[in-house]
Design an enzyme around this catalytic site. Structure first.
Site, mmCIF file in Angstrom:
data_model
loop_
_atom_site.group_PDB
_atom_site.id
_atom_site.type_symbol
_atom_site.label_atom_id
_atom_site.label_comp_id
_atom_site.label_asym_id
_atom_site.label_seq_id
_atom_site.Cartn_x
_atom_site.Cartn_y
_atom_site.Cartn_z
ATOM 1 N N ASN A 12 0.993 -1.230 0.011
ATOM 2 C CA ASN A 12 0.041 -0.111 -0.156
ATOM 3 C C ASN A 12 0.924 1.241 0.314
ATOM 4 O O ASN A 12 1.455 1.487 0.998
ATOM 5 C CB ASN A 12 -1.028 -0.154 1.097
ATOM 6 N N TRP A 13 0.931 1.942 -1.065
ATOM 7 C CA TRP A 13 1.961 2.895 -1.224
ATOM 8 C C TRP A 13 1.266 4.657 -0.495
ATOM 9 O O TRP A 13 2.020 5.249 -0.428
ATOM 10 C CB TRP A 13 2.019 3.322 -2.862
ATOM 11 N N LYS A 14 0.087 4.027 -0.081
ATOM 12 C CA LYS A 14 -0.312 5.160 0.342
ATOM 13 C C LYS A 14 -0.283 6.756 -0.551
ATOM 14 O O LYS A 14 -0.355 6.429 -1.709
ATOM 15 C CB LYS A 14 -0.057 5.724 1.993
ATOM 16 N N HIS A 97 -9.367 1.578 4.828
ATOM 17 C CA HIS A 97 -8.106 1.657 5.761
ATOM 18 C C HIS A 97 -8.243 2.551 6.773
ATOM 19 O O HIS A 97 -9.319 3.455 6.787
ATOM 20 C CB HIS A 97 -6.941 2.042 4.551
ATOM 21 N N GLU A 99 -6.669 4.717 7.981
ATOM 22 C CA GLU A 99 -6.404 6.309 7.801
ATOM 23 C C GLU A 99 -7.720 6.934 6.913
ATOM 24 O O GLU A 99 -7.894 8.038 7.346
ATOM 25 C CB GLU A 99 -5.340 6.447 6.906
ATOM 26 N N GLU A 169 -5.187 -4.825 10.849
ATOM 27 C CA GLU A 169 -4.261 -3.885 10.690
ATOM 28 C C GLU A 169 -4.434 -3.172 12.138
ATOM 29 O O GLU A 169 -5.055 -2.278 12.275
ATOM 30 C CB GLU A 169 -3.926 -2.745 9.713
ATOM 31 N N GLY A 175 3.114 2.332 10.882
ATOM 32 C CA GLY A 175 3.937 3.417 10.563
ATOM 33 C C GLY A 175 4.828 3.690 12.027
ATOM 34 O O GLY A 175 5.605 4.729 12.052
ATOM 35 N N SER A 215 3.767 -2.308 10.158
ATOM 36 C CA SER A 215 5.361 -2.259 10.480
ATOM 37 C C SER A 215 5.849 -3.654 9.676
ATOM 38 O O SER A 215 6.731 -4.022 10.399
ATOM 39 C CB SER A 215 5.698 -2.017 11.747
ATOM 40 N N GLY A 236 3.011 -1.048 4.356
ATOM 41 C CA GLY A 236 2.906 0.188 3.862
ATOM 42 C C GLY A 236 4.320 0.704 3.646
ATOM 43 O O GLY A 236 4.776 0.465 2.378
ATOM 44 N N GLY A 237 5.311 1.453 4.566
ATOM 45 C CA GLY A 237 6.494 2.210 4.318
ATOM 46 C C GLY A 237 7.307 1.113 3.572
ATOM 47 O O GLY A 237 7.689 1.611 2.668
#
Ligand code: 13P
Length: 252
Positions: A12-14, A97, A99, A169, A175, A215, A236-237
């Site tokens: 997930n590049w966000k 998600h 966010e 999640e 993150g 993470s 993610g990251g």
């Protein structure tokens, strides 16, 4: 009972990567993951979708979006419909998600509408659920997840459930560098599967893929993904770097 779950590694590049960065990423990633039997998905921002779809041609990498509206068309300025995603060749879409729930007021009700709309056009949804740190510390994790599942997945058919990917999640692990322990993540995912079994029966519950997110990186992916109930990860990251992401994909 036949269990057909596979391992899925989704990035997930966000809100990251311009088209030129997306194209370079695919040039680097594609050869490094070409031999995997795991499903590889990149969920890109809307503005990168067209470029990533072109870059993913003749590779084993699939493309997903990170959100969509539930309506087909109309006066919804700034929104993108399921039909629009489907028409350009997108196969997956992340829904709900944390966010989006936190910053954009998404609820279990909108998540449910989006899930149904995705299935109607044949997009495979990746629905995200998870508890906050406060809810966890109050011992409410299972209760919160059950509510998100009950209202988020309400009214799907058994076939639609089997074609839905669930991503657990824990919000406190996103993150932050804090990962749930593999045992903890596995136990929680087992409870999620149990709730699905209550709603849709054992057969469907045993065949729905449930990912862990929060993470995930190359140093913990193998530990997590080899647990009995964890069917892969939503990353993610660590999905922003092709080499790091390839190591996560190739954990086995
Ligand atoms: P991180 O891997 O950066 O913690 O993000 C997880 C996530 O939110 C994936 O959807």
């Amino acid at each position: 009972m036949i269990i057909l779950r596979k391992k899925i590694i989704a990035g997930n590049w966000k809100m990251n990567k311009l088209p030129n960065e997306a194209i370079s990423f695919f040039e680097e990633l594609a050869p490094m993951v070409k031999n995997t039997e795991n499903e590889v998905i990149i969920c890109a921002p809307f503005t990168d979708l067209f470029y990533t779809l072109l870059s993913a041609q003749n590779t084993n990498i699939k493309i997903g979006a990170q959100n969509m509206h539930w309506e087909e068309k109309g006066a919804y300025t700034g929104e993108v419909s399921p039909q629009m995603l489907k028409a350009i060749g997108v196969e997956y879409v992340i829904i709900g998600h944390s966010e989006r729930r936190e910053y954009f007021a998404e609820t279990d009700e909108t998540v449910n509408k989006k899930l149904k709309a995705a299935h109607e056009v044949g997009l495979k949804p990746i629905i995200c659920i998870g508890e906050t740190l406060e809810q966890r510390e109050n011992g409410e994790t299972i209760q919160i997840l059950e509510k998100q599942i009950k209202f988020g997945l309400e009214g799907l058919t058994g076939e639609q459930i089997r074609n839905t990917i669930i991503a657990y999640e824990p919000i406190w692990a996103i993150g932050t560098g804090k990962t749930a322990t593999k045992e903890d993540a596995n136990e929680t995912i087992k409870s999620i599967r149990k709730e699905i079994a209550n709603m849709y029966g054992n057969d469907n519950a045993e065949n729905v893929e449930i990912l862990y997110g929060g993470s995930v990186k190359s140093s913990n992916s193998k530990d997590l993904f080899t647990m009995s109930d964890i069917d892969g990860g939503l990353v993610g990251g660590a999905s922003l770097d092709a080499e790091e992401f390839s190591k996560i994909v190739n954990y086995n």
